[in-house]
Enzyme design. Structure first.
Site, mmCIF file in Angstrom:
data_model
loop_
_atom_site.group_PDB
_atom_site.id
_atom_site.type_symbol
_atom_site.label_atom_id
_atom_site.label_comp_id
_atom_site.label_asym_id
_atom_site.label_seq_id
_atom_site.Cartn_x
_atom_site.Cartn_y
_atom_site.Cartn_z
ATOM 1 N N ASP A 18 -8.636 33.357 74.945
ATOM 2 C CA ASP A 18 -8.477 34.146 73.735
ATOM 3 C C ASP A 18 -9.512 33.717 72.697
ATOM 4 O OD1 ASP A 18 -6.812 35.962 71.985
ATOM 5 O OD2 ASP A 18 -6.550 34.078 70.887
ATOM 6 N N GLU A 53 -12.867 36.156 76.142
ATOM 7 C CA GLU A 53 -12.781 37.234 75.163
ATOM 8 C C GLU A 53 -13.901 36.929 74.164
ATOM 9 O OE1 GLU A 53 -9.337 39.505 72.674
ATOM 10 O OE2 GLU A 53 -9.526 37.343 72.288
#
Length: 700
Positions: free
Chosen positions: A346, A382
């Protein structure tokens, strides 16, 4: 009745955490700036704090001690002593029970109370004040665990990335509305019906939204909501208790073993960029109380405040060697002890940010790339955050793959009918080569997605022009505004048969584009069944039937189409090549393997690419195997993406004895090719309006 205080010896500084060795438990915890560290031991039921024991030894910045005879199951926590001087970055408060950052199991979640704050809530001095209330009654306990597990003959599937189809799923949402045993938990994913469902669909890897222990934000709880997605990590080694049917971490290991037995890899969505403790007004759960200045990046000139590159209030200080060690230890633990097969990071741009900005040679990336355990699993970045220079698509070092939001936006806009999107689609069809074709990176680097958890579902992409997030309690201000969606005439549900038919066709086209493109396909769980979130594109706090996938009343016909497309991709390696395709000679073998054609059968010209009104893209792909001429079954695939009205297509000329065979058409998805002669295409041929067609070159 009191019990005698256990004897504690100096123990070892490594490994960190609570480690059972068969004779007792070694405790080791990092704090660079603490002046004293207490180990707190609790009763068997975790309700009573029985002992506070000073850690007897400090080696460098690690406090440690060994208690002989102690067994797994012991509940514990820490209290750290030191200066409370927020303006200098120090927030030590021994009145706050702290979770062990290396705890392998937690008994539950914090219960929100003002005592969880290191400062006095409501005091005029705010976070500069000091709270003397004990937080222990409201905190979960860390638990000593022996994570040994009888893995038997478990072997990681080790799927080649070119053969991978990723399925993003929420542990609870994937099974909650089924009749499966232990629905909504890890074990629910491990049942035979679930394994059969995934393997029949063609899924090779399931990517789970965060399963590390996480917190329900206070502002959500006060609104009667919860943190459904899980991006507020409390512990980087402990599975979240809400997904454990009996509380035993072996349930996660059993689930991984079962998925492996079906040939399915397990990828974890992990959040190492921030923690659940928020900004200076947040709670003291672990990291802040153990060593705030080490664990977090603080602002220059005033260490009272936190760098907020993540949008969550704080940012982990990955440049600190002990914080980086915690992340690396966590990753290796989940691979070596829990047997997972990869990670999706993330806000990975945060992990690569140094004092001078994002750096693909940052310590985090270097640590990963030299690690023999972690370079053997799938790593997906990401590639953005909200910090300076936060958008870094295409900038990550090998072996990282990258989530490709430009693929999502470009493909949506092409099928929506936006001007000038043919050249954009061409780039994405070939692995977004403009971003990723450098530094020896393979075409599979691009993790292609049309949808994911953070956004509209596929059914909603074709049903809503605007987001509808009112249920989140933020007056519809949250969530993305630029979604490139098209409701095709009516906002939301409709009984209009014509609109419903158009929406179905658009879904077919979007899914076909995803699965026919070079790169690594990424599917959102439920899209294959037509799951809708009623236009909510930020359902992070919706733990209910809005997000749970309901197999009853699902679009099983569309699932058949998705299965057919995945099978088509699997059976035709030309659609999932490692090497980038090029319309000019390849450096590797000097052979052209990509041709762009006009509908009339002539090569695309510069002015065609620049025509904003063009709505049709025709691509001929050949194998990158070095074969210099047609001949083998897999010599060529011809793809047509037509976002305009019906038209005739002239297919490329082929040698004597060969012909183009029709494989797939989104306008007639139920047509199966059984008779090669009957399916051989005469050119020119008609392609329906707003449709995708696939042809293969074969010997006749």
């Amino acid at each position: 009745m009191t019990t005698p205080t256990p004897l504690i010896f100096e123990g070892r500084a490594s490994p960190l955490g609570a480690t059972f060795d068969g004779h007792g438990v070694n405790f080791a915890v990092f704090s660079q700036h603490a002046t004293r560290m207490q180990l707190c031991l609790f009763s068997e039921d975790g309700k009573r704090e029985m002992h506070r024991i000073d850690m007897p030894e400090r080696t460098g910045d690690v406090w440690h001690g060994f208690i002989p005879g102690m067994r797994p199951g012991q509940k514990y926590g820490y209290r750290a002593f030191g200066p409370y001087a927020p303006e200098d970055g120090f927030r030590f408060n021994p009145n706050k029970l702290l979770i062990d950052p290396y705890a392998k199991r937690l008994t539950g979640h914090p219960v929100w109370n003002d005592a969880l704050m290191g400062y006095k809530v409501g005091d005029p001095d705010g976070d500069l004040s000091f709270c003397e209330r004990d937080s222990a009654p409201f905190m979960p306990r860390s638990v000593v665990e022996d994570p040994s597990f009888s893995w038997g003959h478990d072997q990681p599937p080790r799927r080649h990335i070119a053969d991978t189809v990723i399925y993003e799923a929420h542990v609870k949402g994937a099974t909650k509305l089924t009749n499966l045993p232990h629905a909504g938990t890890f074990l629910g994913l491990a049942t035979d019906p679930m394994l059969d469902y995934l393997t029949d669909l063609g899924i090779t890897a399931i990517q789970l939204l965060p399963v590390h222990a996480f917190v329900n934000d206070r502002f959500l709880v006060e609104k009667g909501l919860v943190n459904y997605w899980g991006y507020q990590t409390l512990g980087f080694f402990a599975p979240d208790p809400r997904y454990l049917a009996s509380g035993e971490i072996a349930e996660f290991q059993q689930t991984v073993a079962r998925l492996h037995s079906a040939g399915i890899e397990v990828i974890l969505d992990v959040v190492y960029n921030h923690t659940c403790e928020g900004d200076q007004m947040g709670p003291t759960f672990a990291f802040r109380g153990l060593d705030n200045t080490s664990y977090y990046r603080l602002t220059d000139g005033n260490a009272r405040y936190y760098v907020n590159d993540t949008g969550t209030g704080n940012t982990l200080n990955v440049e600190h060697p002990m914080v980086l060690r915690m992340i690396m230890d966590s990753l290796r633990y989940w691979v070596e002890v829990m047997h997972v097969d990869g990670f999706r990071f993330d806000l990975c741009a945060t992990l690569g940010r140094t004092a001078t900005g994002f750096d693909p040679g940052a310590a985090f990336f270097d640590a990963i790339r030299q690690d023999p355990v972690l370079t053997d699993v799938k790593l997906i970045a990401e590639p953005w955050d909200i910090g300076p220079g936060g958008y870094q698509l295409g900038s990550f070092p090998p072996p990282f793959l990258e989530l490709n939001d430009r693929f999502r936006d470009g493909v949506r806009r092409f099928w929506r009918g936006d001007d000038g999107m043919v050249s954009v689609l061409a780039d994405h069809l070939t692995g977004t080569a403009g971003k990723f074709d450098h530094s020896g990176r393979p075409a599979t680097t691009s993790v292609n997605k049309i949808t994911s958890h953070d956004g509209f579902t596929l059914a909603d992409v074709v049903s809503y022009n605007e987001k509808h997030n009112e249920a989140n309690g933020e007056n519809n201000r949250d969530g993305h505004d630029a979604n490139y969606t098209d409701n095709l005439g009516v906002e939301g549900p409709t009984d209009d048969a014509e609109i419903l038919a158009k929406r179905l066709q658009r879904r077919r086209n979007l899914m076909a584009t995803l699965l026919l493109s070079q790169g690594t396909p990424f599917l959102l769980a439920g899209d294959e069944l037509g799951h809708s979130q009623k236009g909510n594109n930020n359902a992070y706090c919706q733990d209910n039937e809005l997000t749970w996938i309901n197999p009853r009343g699902a679009d099983w016909e569309f699932r058949k189409l998705v299965r057919k497309l995945i099978t088509l991709r699997r059976e035709h390696p030309i659609l999932r090549q490692k090497h980038f395709l090029h319309a000019k000679e390849r450096v590797i073998d000097g052979i052209e393997d990509l041709f762009w054609w006009r509908a009339d059968g002539t090569p695309m010209r510069v002015e065609d690419w620049q025509d904003p009104a063009l709505r049709t893209l025709c691509a001929e792909m050949r194998t990158a195997s070095g074969t210099p001429h047609y001949g083998a079954r897999e010599d060529a695939i011809f793809l047509v993406f037509n976002a305009g009205p019906a038209l005739e297509i002239t297919l490329p000329k082929v040698p004597e004895g060969m012909g183009w065979v029709h494989l797939f058409d989104t306008a007639a998805p139920d047509t199966d090719v059984h008779d090669r002669d009957a399916s051989t295409v005469r050119t020119p041929c008609e392609v329906a309006g707003e449709a995708v067609q696939v042809f293969e070159l074969q010997k006749l």
